[in-house]
Every structure is written in structure tokens, then in C-alpha cells.
Design a protein around this motif. Structure first.
Motif, PDB file in Angstrom:
ATOM      1  N   ARG A   1       3.582 -20.649   8.324  1.00  0.00           N
ATOM      2  CA  ARG A   1       3.218 -19.993   8.927  1.00  0.00           C
ATOM      3  C   ARG A   1       2.561 -18.333   8.151  1.00  0.00           C
ATOM      4  N   LEU A   2       1.957 -17.800   8.027  1.00  0.00           N
ATOM      5  CA  LEU A   2       1.740 -16.381   7.016  1.00  0.00           C
ATOM      6  C   LEU A   2       2.165 -15.502   7.875  1.00  0.00           C
ATOM      7  N   LEU A   3       3.028 -15.278   7.034  1.00  0.00           N
ATOM      8  CA  LEU A   3       4.439 -14.042   8.412  1.00  0.00           C
ATOM      9  C   LEU A   3       3.857 -12.071   7.724  1.00  0.00           C
ATOM     10  N   LEU A   4       3.331 -12.101   6.458  1.00  0.00           N
ATOM     11  CA  LEU A   4       3.411 -10.775   6.182  1.00  0.00           C
ATOM     12  C   LEU A   4       2.156 -11.176   5.087  1.00  0.00           C
ATOM     13  N   ARG A   5       1.613  -9.901   4.962  1.00  0.00           N
ATOM     14  CA  ARG A   5       0.436  -9.406   3.334  1.00  0.00           C
ATOM     15  C   ARG A   5       0.787  -8.495   2.996  1.00  0.00           C
ATOM     16  N   LEU A   6       0.180  -7.890   1.414  1.00  0.00           N
ATOM     17  CA  LEU A   6       1.198  -6.852   0.640  1.00  0.00           C
ATOM     18  C   LEU A   6       0.142  -7.174  -0.195  1.00  0.00           C
ATOM     19  N   PRO A   7      -0.206  -5.248  -0.355  1.00  0.00           N
ATOM     20  CA  PRO A   7      -1.183  -4.661  -1.475  1.00  0.00           C
ATOM     21  C   PRO A   7      -1.012  -4.987  -2.634  1.00  0.00           C
ATOM     22  N   PRO A   8      -1.955  -4.605  -3.841  1.00  0.00           N
ATOM     23  CA  PRO A   8      -1.304  -4.424  -4.942  1.00  0.00           C
ATOM     24  C   PRO A   8      -0.844  -3.412  -5.250  1.00  0.00           C
ATOM     25  N   GLY A   9      -1.043  -2.782  -4.550  1.00  0.00           N
ATOM     26  CA  GLY A   9       0.232  -0.915  -4.910  1.00  0.00           C
ATOM     27  C   GLY A   9       1.483  -1.027  -4.018  1.00  0.00           C
ATOM     28  N   ALA A  10       2.033  -2.305  -2.843  1.00  0.00           N
ATOM     29  CA  ALA A  10       3.144  -2.491  -3.007  1.00  0.00           C
ATOM     30  C   ALA A  10       4.164  -3.289  -4.185  1.00  0.00           C
TER      31      ALA A  10
END
Length: 301
Positions: free
Chosen positions: A185-194
Motif C-alpha cells: 500500500r501507498l501510505l503517505l506522499r511527501l513534497p520536496p520541501g519535506a
């Protein structure tokens, strides 16, 4: 300070400054320095009470600190960057017996050997981009020894891992991951700024729960060969794409799959049938004293 108390670990940003831990592009480093985000990723791994946890590429130790804040029995952090190894030594001193830092290349290490105890094993890691896919492949080969994996990838790679048949992202990596794992499962997406520094792409966390049964190295290798051939020329019908394996029509017939289909239409179960048919055929050839025909070379994922 009490007599036997361990020294406190330095703060995360203090550690980066003290050890000159500027992220290196050559090592695929993009550090997570937000404690709240690190804690969120550790929480996505589920209940870690009594578990042994392997982390790869900890860098200055943001996620490592979050894992140590859970009830995990033990955390083993594998790091190739000597600067980070020295920095993590302070963190290990602050958590005696719970954190072990291992210097080296995780591609050359077996998780089961790194986590030898009887407790269940999990892998939780923000993987270096440049080795993320080969690391996953290595771990899938030994997935029966793991209870779970919670791994950060470039979003494009993560989407390939979870892709369903008939979608553009569906390919070898997704077939192998979903074949060896009961849950992907895909659980979380994070933007580059993270991240520090921000990468050019989004990232995503994938959760994988391996199946208990172990197909064994021979069947895994057969599945690799079948998927390499099928997706290596994905525009071709399977009767043409599988030709490098030899006897493509017969192989498809044994698996009950029409030769005019294309790789992206096959389910993981159908690929399993193809791999088992290939393995059975090669076993029969060897038993008869014949020579097994080599398959296509491995291709990029």
C-alpha cells in the motif's frame, strides 16, 4: 545527571552542524529533519513493541530518533557515510543496548543476519534514491524472514510498486512486490520541501507485508526471468516477448494464457503460473540431461 545515566543525544540540527553532514548527491541523500514527520513515518510502521527494526541510510538520525521513541526492542542502523556513522555513535551512547550502528553497504548485507534474535523483524527506512530499487529486490528475495517493511521511495517508484494490472505504471517491480507480499500500500506522499535538500520529485512511503511462504530462490529467479522477458518488450504480444525463454507458445499453453495478450494485462497470479511452468520445464530438461536455455538479460526497472 544520575550516576549510571547515559549522556543525552545532541539535537538533530546540532548533529548536522557538528559533523558537517551536508547531504551528498553521490549517496542519494535527502535528509528528513522534521521530528513530527519522522514520528509520523515511524507510526505508519505499526506497533513496533518487541520488534527488531532495520533502518538503512539513517543520515543524521531523524527517523532513528523516532524509531527509538517507539517500544521497539532494538534498532539496527546501516550507514555507508562515515560522517553519519560518527554522528550516530552519540545517539547509540544515549540508547545503550537499543541502537546498533553498522557501517557498510546494505546491498551486501542480509537483514536476517543483522537482526539475529527471535523477535519479529521489520525494516523502516527513508531509502537513498540511488539504491532504493535494488535494496527492495534484495529484501523481497528474503521476505519470508520479515514481518513488514515501511519504505520511502521516489513517488514514481512507489507508484510502480503498488500499480495494478492494466495501468501504465504496472511492470516488473510491481509484479515481484505484489507476488511476495500479501499487502502492498501507498501510505503517505511527501513534497520536496519535506527534505533537506529538496529533491526534484515528490516522495512516497510504501507499506509491505510479506507472505509467510517462501517460494525459494529457483522460483524467484524464474519469476525474474519471466517478468524481464514480458516487460522488456511490453508492446509485443506475449508469444513474441517470451521468445527469448524458448518455446513461448508451449510455455503460455502450460500456464493457460493466450499468446496474443500483453504483459500489462496479466495478473500477478498469471505471472506466477508462467514462472512455475518455466521452472517445471527447466527441471524436466535438466533431469533429461539437457541444457537450460538462458533467459534475457536483466533490464532497468
Amino acid at each position: 545527571m544520575n550516576g549510571g545515566a547515559a549522556p543525552p543525544a545532541p539535537g538533530l540540527r546540532e548533529t548536522v552542524a557538528r559533523y558537517g553532514l551536508e547531504p551528498r548527491k553521490s549517496l542519494g541523500q535527502h535528509f528528513l529533519l522534521d521530528p513530527a514527520l519522522c514520528a509520523r513515518i515511524a507510526a505508519l510502521a505499526g506497533d513496533l513493541a518487541g520488534r527488531q527494526v532495520l533502518e538503512v541510510g539513517p543520515g543524521p538520525g531523524g527517523l532513528t530518533r523516532a524509531l527509538l521513541a517507539t517500544p521497539a526492542a532494538r534498532v539496527v542502523a546501516v550507514e555507508l557515510d562515515r560522517r553519519a556513522v560518527a554522528a550516530l555513535a552519540e545517539l547509540a551512547a544515549a540508547h545503550p543496548g537499543r541502537l546498533q550502528v553498522v557501517e557498510g553497504d546494505a546491498l551486501e548485507m542480509d537483514p536476517a543476519a543483522l537482526l539475529p534474535g527471535p523477535e519479529p523483524r521489520r525494516i523502516v527506512a527513508n531509502l537513498p534514491y540511488n539504491v532504493a530499487t535494488p535494496l527492495l529486490l534484495r529484501w523481497l528475495r528474503g521476505a519470508a524472514a520479515l514481518e513488514g517493511m515501511t519504505l520511502m521511495f521516489q513517488q514514481e517508484v512507489a507508484e510502480r510498486i503498488v500499480a495494478a494490472p492494466g495501468t501504465p505504471a504496472y511492470g516488473r517491480l510491481g509484479v515481484l512486490a505484489q507476488w511476495r507480499c500479501a499487502e502492498v500500500r501507498l501510505l503517505l506522499r511527501l513534497p520536496p520541501g519535506a527534505f533537506t535538500p529538496p529533491p526534484k520529485v515528490w516522495s512516497a512511503v510504501v507499506g509491505l507485508v510479506p507472505r509467510a511462504e517462501d517460494p525459494g530462490p529457483a522460483l524467484f529467479a524464474a519469476m525474474e526471468r519471466v517478468t524481464a522477458a514480458a516487460f522488456g518488450q511490453r508492446r509485443k504480444m506475449l508469444r513474441g516477448a517470451l521468445r527469448p525463454l524458448g518455446g513461448a507458445e508451449a510455455l503460455l499453453g502450460e500456464a493457460g494464457i493466450a499468446g496474443d495478450r500483453r504483459a500489462e494485462t496479466l495478473s500477478v497470479a498469471e505471472f506466477d503460473r508462467l514462472a512455475r511452468a518455466l521452472l517445471a520445464r527447466e527441471g524436466a530438461v535438466r533431469a533429461a540431461g539437457g541444457e537450460v536455455r538462458p533467459g534475457p538479460p536483466r533490464r532497468p526497472w
